[in-house]
Design an enzyme around this catalytic site. Structure first.
Site, PDB file in Angstrom:
ATOM      1  N   HIS A 281       0.831  -1.208   0.000  1.00  0.00           N
ATOM      2  CA  HIS A 281       0.000   0.000   0.000  1.00  0.00           C
ATOM      3  C   HIS A 281       0.863   1.255   0.000  1.00  0.00           C
ATOM      4  CE1 HIS A 281      -3.472   2.554   1.329  1.00  0.00           C
ATOM      5  NE2 HIS A 281      -2.492   3.221   1.920  1.00  0.00           N
ATOM      6  N   GLU A 282       1.888   1.276   0.851  1.00  0.00           N
ATOM      7  CA  GLU A 282       2.748   2.460   0.944  1.00  0.00           C
ATOM      8  C   GLU A 282       3.602   2.625  -0.313  1.00  0.00           C
ATOM      9  OE1 GLU A 282       2.211   4.618   3.205  1.00  0.00           O
ATOM     10  OE2 GLU A 282       0.791   3.296   4.233  1.00  0.00           O
TER      11      GLU A 282
ATOM     12  N   HIS B 243       1.746   4.415  -3.054  1.00  0.00           N
ATOM     13  CA  HIS B 243       1.739   5.879  -2.990  1.00  0.00           C
ATOM     14  C   HIS B 243       2.919   6.452  -3.782  1.00  0.00           C
ATOM     15  CE1 HIS B 243      -1.601   6.620  -0.326  1.00  0.00           C
ATOM     16  NE2 HIS B 243      -1.084   5.932   0.675  1.00  0.00           N
TER      17      HIS B 243
ATOM     18  N   GLU C  57      -5.921   6.817  -1.476  1.00  0.00           N
ATOM     19  CA  GLU C  57      -5.940   5.644  -0.604  1.00  0.00           C
ATOM     20  C   GLU C  57      -6.565   4.440  -1.299  1.00  0.00           C
ATOM     21  OE1 GLU C  57      -4.246   5.552   1.900  1.00  0.00           O
ATOM     22  OE2 GLU C  57      -4.034   7.599   2.619  1.00  0.00           O
TER      23      GLU C  57
END
Length: 277
Positions: free
Chosen positions: A149-150, A153, A207
């Site tokens: 997930h990070e 980004h 997100e």
């Protein structure tokens, strides 16, 4: 004359509106391919990737130096090795979204902290906080879900978008900067890059994109994509009355779980293939 001054101000306002409209129309990009999850959204940018990456590298170095000075950097060698091993499986899979990403100057560190947090700055600068792993008793699959997930980004250059949005917001105060040149000092951009990655919340669309790309990265690396569901459930419970930093602007738990159910199922074949390798 009052009328003359009003006319000049009106002309300036119209010029500003036109200029920013042209910028918004022209300065858009698509930072990644869609992958199996099909991420597809034009992104508004006012600064270059090179500028943001350089700023993030400086901001990250400052954070790491501070943690090292305070004796909070990579204190548990076994934990650090575990986190870096997971990163080493995820990073090659970034090629599915960006051919340049596996060659970024990746860095992965663990910071001793009571915060339930993790982040990845532009250009692949990753930090995990020890409490996130320890308090939530994360499995490797769950660490991979958060890290994916990070990383997403960074792949989608969400920091670059947020910085661009901040600059655009200041157009009225600094018209010449916005219309005729957007250069900023290295220290200013470094501070913005670090602040965006660590402190400022991403938008909800950011997100959702990161959730979807994250499960695909995990699946391609041979980690169970459904771990994204269990880890967000754990963090939601750990938040009590207020959500942890990682959940500050995320979609509601119900909507998030529904979306992750759909997209973890979509990438399940990639997970099955990866397990056979």
């Amino acid at each position: 004359m009052v009328f003359s001054g009003l006319k000049r101000r009106t002309t300036l306002t119209l010029s500003l509106a036109f200029s920013t409209g042209v910028l918004a129309a022209c300065l858009t990009t698509q930072t990644t391919s869609g992958g199996a999850v099909g991420v597809d959204r034009s992104q508004f940018v006012l600064v270059s990737s090179a500028e943001v990456d350089a700023a993030a590298a400086k901001g990250y170095a400052d954070v790491i130096a501070k943690a090292q000075k305070e004796g909070k950097l990579n204190r548990d060698a076994k934990q650090v090795a575990r986190v870096r091993a997971i990163a080493n499986r995820l990073i090659p899979q970034t090629v599915a979204f960006r051919p340049d990403a596996p060659q970024w100057k990746w860095e992965v560190n663990v910071i001793e902290s009571d915060q339930l947090n993790a982040w990845c700055m532009a250009g692949g600068k990753i930090a995990f906080y020890s409490a996130l792993i320890e308090k939530l008793a994360l499995t490797d699959d769950e660490i991979a879900a958060i890290m994916g997930h990070e990383i997403a980004h960074a792949l989608r250059e969400h920091s670059r978008e947020r910085i661009s949005q901040q600059l655009a917001t200041n157009v009225g105060l600094d018209l010449a900067s916005a219309v005729f040149g957007l250069s900023r000092g290295a220290s200013d951009l470094a501070g913005m890059a670090a602040n965006v990655a660590i402190s400022l919340p991403y938008g909800r669309s950011h997100e959702v994109e990161s959730d979807r790309i994250g499960v695909e990265l995990a699946a391609r690396a041979g980690y169970n994509p459904r771990a994204a569901i269990s880890v967000w459930q754990k963090m939601s419970r750990a938040g009590g009355g207020s959500p942890p930093e990682l959940l500050s602007t995320h979609p509601s738990p119900e909507n998030r779980i529904q979306d992750l159910e759909v997209y973890s199922a979509r990438v399940q074949p990639l997970y099955e293939q990866a397990k056979k390798r």
